[in-house]
Each structure stands twice: as C-alpha cells, then as structure tokens.
Enzyme design. Structure first.
Site, mmCIF file in Angstrom:
data_model
loop_
_atom_site.group_PDB
_atom_site.id
_atom_site.type_symbol
_atom_site.label_atom_id
_atom_site.label_comp_id
_atom_site.label_asym_id
_atom_site.label_seq_id
_atom_site.Cartn_x
_atom_site.Cartn_y
_atom_site.Cartn_z
ATOM 1 N N SER A 189 -5.030 9.882 11.613
ATOM 2 C CA SER A 189 -4.510 10.550 10.564
ATOM 3 C C SER A 189 -6.000 9.771 9.953
ATOM 4 O O SER A 189 -5.796 8.644 10.203
ATOM 5 C CB SER A 189 -2.867 10.219 10.421
ATOM 6 O OG SER A 189 -3.143 10.037 9.009
ATOM 7 N N TYR A 202 4.830 3.989 11.343
ATOM 8 C CA TYR A 202 3.547 5.582 12.077
ATOM 9 C C TYR A 202 2.226 5.057 11.592
ATOM 10 O O TYR A 202 1.225 5.354 12.700
ATOM 11 C CB TYR A 202 3.712 6.501 10.715
ATOM 12 C CG TYR A 202 2.693 7.715 10.963
ATOM 13 C CD1 TYR A 202 3.291 9.109 11.255
ATOM 14 C CD2 TYR A 202 1.432 7.590 9.766
ATOM 15 C CE1 TYR A 202 2.841 10.409 11.096
ATOM 16 C CE2 TYR A 202 1.012 9.129 9.822
ATOM 17 C CZ TYR A 202 1.751 9.572 10.232
ATOM 18 O OH TYR A 202 1.168 11.221 10.612
#
Ligand code: NAD
Ligand code: MG
Length: 297
Positions: A189, A202
């Site tokens: 990401s 995360y």
C-alpha cells in the site's frame, strides 16, 4: 459510461465522492457497496497473456484480488481464490466468472491466520490444477484506530497474522512448487511510505510486505522466478467500509487524491497481469505504485 479503454479524462471515468454512508461488519461484501465497485466483470478484456497458467489469489472474492482473478481468467489462467467463509456470496460470483471463461476455478474458504490452513491453500491449488505458476498474496486486514491506546494486542496480532505471517506461510509453502517463469505478487500500500495516523498496525505490515517481497525476489530470481509488490492508493473496496476507515472518510474516500476519486479495482488489473505474465520478464523486486497521483517514495 464509455468503454474503459476509450481515451478520456481519467478523473471523470469513475464515481467521485461524496458516497453514501455504508458501514458493514468485517470483512464486508463487495455486493453490498454503493456504488458497486468495478472489478472488470463486464469491462476487462483479455488477450491470451496467461494461457494455461495456474494462479492462486488470496482475497480473490472481492476488491483488488477479485479484479486480478477475473483478469487472470480472461487472460487464460485457471484461478483459485481464497476468502473468509462469510464471503461465500461474493466468492460464488467470481467462481462463475472464471468458469464462464472456460477455465478451472477453485474456491478456498477459510481463515489464513491459521498456519495449517494457509499452507493447505497452496497444496489444494497444486492438487486441483496440477501445479502453480502465479501466486498473488493479497488478503489483508485493515481496522482504523484513532489512538495508540486503542490498538489492542488482539488487533496487533490479527493484523500481523493476516498481512505478514500468512504471507510467509503461503509463500514458503508455494516456493517448492513454482517453476522457472513463475511470478509472486504481493499487495502492499501507499501506507508503507505515507502511513496514516489511524493505521498504526496496518501501515507497519504494509512496510513489512515491501521488505519481505524485495528480499524474497533476491532469492527467487536464482530459480528463474520473479517477485514484485503492488502498492495501491485509495481503492473503492469493502475493506474501507468495513472498518478500514471511519465512515466520514468512506463518504469522502479518494476525494483527497489528485484525481478527486478513488481507484476502481479493475484499474489495477493490468498491473497484476503484467507482473504475472511473461511480458514482465525483466521486472522483479519492484514496487508498483498505483496511487492516483500521489506517487510512492
Ligand atoms: P477486500 O476487503 O475486498 O479484500 C481483502 C480480502 O482479504 C477479503 O475479501 C478477505 O477475503 C481477505 N481476508 C481478510 N482476512 C482474511 C483471513 N483472516 N483469512 C482469509 N482471508 C482474509 O479489500 P481490498 O482493498 O481489495 O484489499 C486487498 C488488498 O489490498 C489488501 O491487502 C489491502 O491491504 C490492500 N490495499 C487496499 C487498498 C484500498 O484502498 N482498498 C489500498 C492499498 C492496499
Ligand atoms: Mg471480500
């Protein structure tokens, strides 16, 4: 809407915020999203780039993994998808789309935070298809927490198990089966490079996925196998509306990007196909940003 390959201003190509409020329990269903994401169901056209390949895509029921699974099947691959049992209805749609291409599909419901199941996924795919050529480790957990005090040990453990441990278990089980020319693709990401305050655990795993994949690429090229990372920006998936972001942010999702809108999963499909196929023959150890203009450092 114009065909997705018709030349046009990409900022206006897909829906822009504001979006309706739409909280869902984890893991969320793509079918319940408003607007429903474009995973390529009617819009992705293949051209035989993966004829006869055998692929496993974790999180292939919805979102980015679903877009990759549909595209792989349209390019001629047999595709196994792993997902959580609660996602059976989304997964059935993908299985039907794969089979509609005349390819073999394999449904693998189960929880990849269990080591034995994570390893079984690979063995079941190899048994069903007679081998494995493309491994996409894409399943992920993202739950926003406003403050460090709110990130419980259970959260931290589950996020690391889903995003990092399972990657290791699945990759370790897969490597002995991968022939020269095979491809491993992970989904990190933009959070690996520009972490949000509310995604402490995360973002940490996404940076870990980048490092793990780059290290693995160095080992695998000695066997003629490539490994790469895709690093998406904001994409319109159930991950976000099922707790990945606070609801106010879901309603404005993608509005901060230079495009003024989130990406649709199908907009990542060509990158997964490139990395999976022999067209990517000199591409390994790379991180592909698809961020809607933000770039990755
Ligand atoms: P998604 O919710 O559609 O897909 C995630 C999938 O992960 C789920 O469908 C589920 O099947 C799977 N999964 C989660 N926990 C699991 C478990 N314990 N066992 C088995 N499967 C499990 O959302 P998505 O956005 O397509 O997510 C795919 C990947 O893309 C994730 O790794 C996510 O971190 C990454 N990503 C998403 C965005 C975005 O904006 N949507 C941005 C950057 C990266
Ligand atoms: Mg899903």
């Amino acid at each position: 809407m114009a065909d997705r390959l018709t030349m046009q201003d990409p900022r206006q190509q897909y829906p822009q915020p504001p979006f309706p409020r739409q909280p869902q329990p984890v893991p969320g269903l793509a079918a319940k999203m408003d607007p429903v994401p474009d995973h390529g169901e009617t819009s992705y056209r293949g051209s035989g780039r993966l004829t006869g390949r055998r692929a496993l895509v974790t999180g292939g029921d919805s979102g980015i993994g679903r877009a990759a699974a549909i595209a792989f099947a349209r390019e001629g691959a047999d595709v196994a998808i792993s997902y959580l049992p609660e996602e059976e209805s989304d997964a059935r749609e993908v299985i039907q789309l794969i089979e509609a291409e005349g390819r073999k599909a394999l449904a693998l419901p189960g929880d990849i935070t269990e080591e034995s199941w994570a390893r079984d996924l690979v063995e079941k795919t190899v048994a069903a298809f007679g081998g494995l050529d493309i491994l996409v480790v894409n399943a992920g957990r993202q739950q926003n927490r406003a403050d460090i005090s709110k990130v419980s040990s259970e959260d931290f453990d589950r996020t690391l198990k889903t995003n990092l441990y399972a990657l290791h278990w699945i990759a370790q089980a897969a490597v002995p089966h991968l022939p020269p020319g095979a491809s491993v693709i992970t989904t990190a990401s933009v959070q690996a490079y520009e972490p949000s305050a509310i995604l402490l655990d995360y973002a940490t795993t996404k940076a870990g996925i980048v490092a793990y994949t780059k290290a693995l690429a160095k080992q695998l090229i000695e066997k003629g196998i490539r490994a790469n990372v895709v690093a998406p920006g904001p994409f319109w998936t159930a991950l976000q509306s099922s707790g990945g972001q606070p609801q106010e942010k879901v309603q404005q999702f993608g509005g901060q990007s230079a495009f003024g809108r989130p990406g649709q999963p199908v907009e990542l499909a060509p990158v997964y196909v490139l990395l999976a196929s022999q067209e990517g023959s000199y591409i390994s150890g790379e991180v592909y940003g698809v961020t809607g203009g933000a770039g990755i450092a």
